[in-house]
Design an enzyme around this catalytic site. Structure first.
Site, mmCIF file in Angstrom:
data_model
loop_
_atom_site.group_PDB
_atom_site.id
_atom_site.type_symbol
_atom_site.label_atom_id
_atom_site.label_comp_id
_atom_site.label_asym_id
_atom_site.label_seq_id
_atom_site.Cartn_x
_atom_site.Cartn_y
_atom_site.Cartn_z
ATOM 1 N N HIS A 116 41.628 -24.116 -0.490
ATOM 2 C CA HIS A 116 40.693 -23.540 0.472
ATOM 3 C C HIS A 116 39.296 -23.519 -0.120
ATOM 4 O O HIS A 116 39.106 -23.758 -1.308
ATOM 5 C CB HIS A 116 41.126 -22.133 0.898
ATOM 6 C CG HIS A 116 41.040 -21.091 -0.178
ATOM 7 N ND1 HIS A 116 41.964 -20.981 -1.190
ATOM 8 C CD2 HIS A 116 40.126 -20.107 -0.398
ATOM 9 C CE1 HIS A 116 41.640 -19.960 -1.971
ATOM 10 N NE2 HIS A 116 40.519 -19.424 -1.520
ATOM 11 N N TYR A 136 33.691 -25.508 -9.836
ATOM 12 C CA TYR A 136 33.478 -25.865 -8.437
ATOM 13 C C TYR A 136 32.915 -24.704 -7.628
ATOM 14 O O TYR A 136 33.463 -24.314 -6.597
ATOM 15 C CB TYR A 136 34.782 -26.364 -7.818
ATOM 16 C CG TYR A 136 35.492 -27.365 -8.681
ATOM 17 C CD1 TYR A 136 34.884 -28.567 -9.035
ATOM 18 C CD2 TYR A 136 36.763 -27.109 -9.182
ATOM 19 C CE1 TYR A 136 35.519 -29.482 -9.849
ATOM 20 C CE2 TYR A 136 37.420 -28.025 -9.993
ATOM 21 C CZ TYR A 136 36.783 -29.206 -10.327
ATOM 22 O OH TYR A 136 37.419 -30.103 -11.127
#
Length: 177
Positions: A59, A149
């Site tokens: 997600h 990230y």
């Protein structure tokens, strides 16, 4: 708690977007590249600012600010998902359900996403903190700066976080690049 200085111009939203059946593919290099390119293409046509973002294996969470008077985030997400699905369709094959076939969707994304309109500065701060702490919460890293990230390190460079914010106290001796 950090205090951010930013103008809340335009409509600002927090999003959660999830992969189909929670497949852990979003941090794979081809998927990251496809997502980055898709976001760039869509932003060229339909501008928006990415205030904060974290990419997790299954997600992502992000905060976008759209231009004044523009609230069409659904079109943006639809186009981003389409670009990524088209680019990665052969890399991530999956059994496509009858529902996916009916709706002509690839088995990369859940069809829907969750959104929340940011109400004020405090709400924005809470959601930015949630985004950046997410990799620690899920046990992928012991400190937010260690997750590659996310926009966390951009916030550190801009003086909005101390490098060890949101980390395990055992990490206090770790160095930041």
């Amino acid at each position: 708690m950090s205090h951010y200085r930013r103008a809340l111009a335009g409509s600002t939203y927090f999003f959660t977007v999830v992969t189909h059946r929670r497949r852990p593919i979003l941090c794979d290099e081809p998927m990251r590249i496809a997502l980055r390119l898709a976001i760039g293409k869509v932003r060229d046509r339909l501008p928006f600012d990415i205030d904060a973002m974290v990419l997790m294996p299954d997600h992502l969470h992000c905060i976008w600010t759209l231009p004044d008077g523009d609230t069409n985030y659904s079109l943006r997400w639809s186009q981003i998902k389409h670009h990524v699905s088209y680019t990665c369709r052969r890399l991530y094959p999956a059994t496509v359900s009858a529902s996916c076939q009916r709706h002509r969707t690839a088995a990369i994304w859940q069809r829907r996403f969750w959104e929340h309109q940011i109400r004020d500065e405090r709400d924005w701060e809470r959601h930015v903190d949630y985004i950046h702490y997410n990799p620690v919460k899920h046990g992928f890293v012991q400190a937010a700066f260690a997750w590659p990230y996310s926009t966390f390190n951009r916030f550190v460079r801009n003086g909005m976080y101390a490098v060890h914010w949101g980390g395990n106290p055992a990490c206090d001796g770790m160095e930041f690049e």
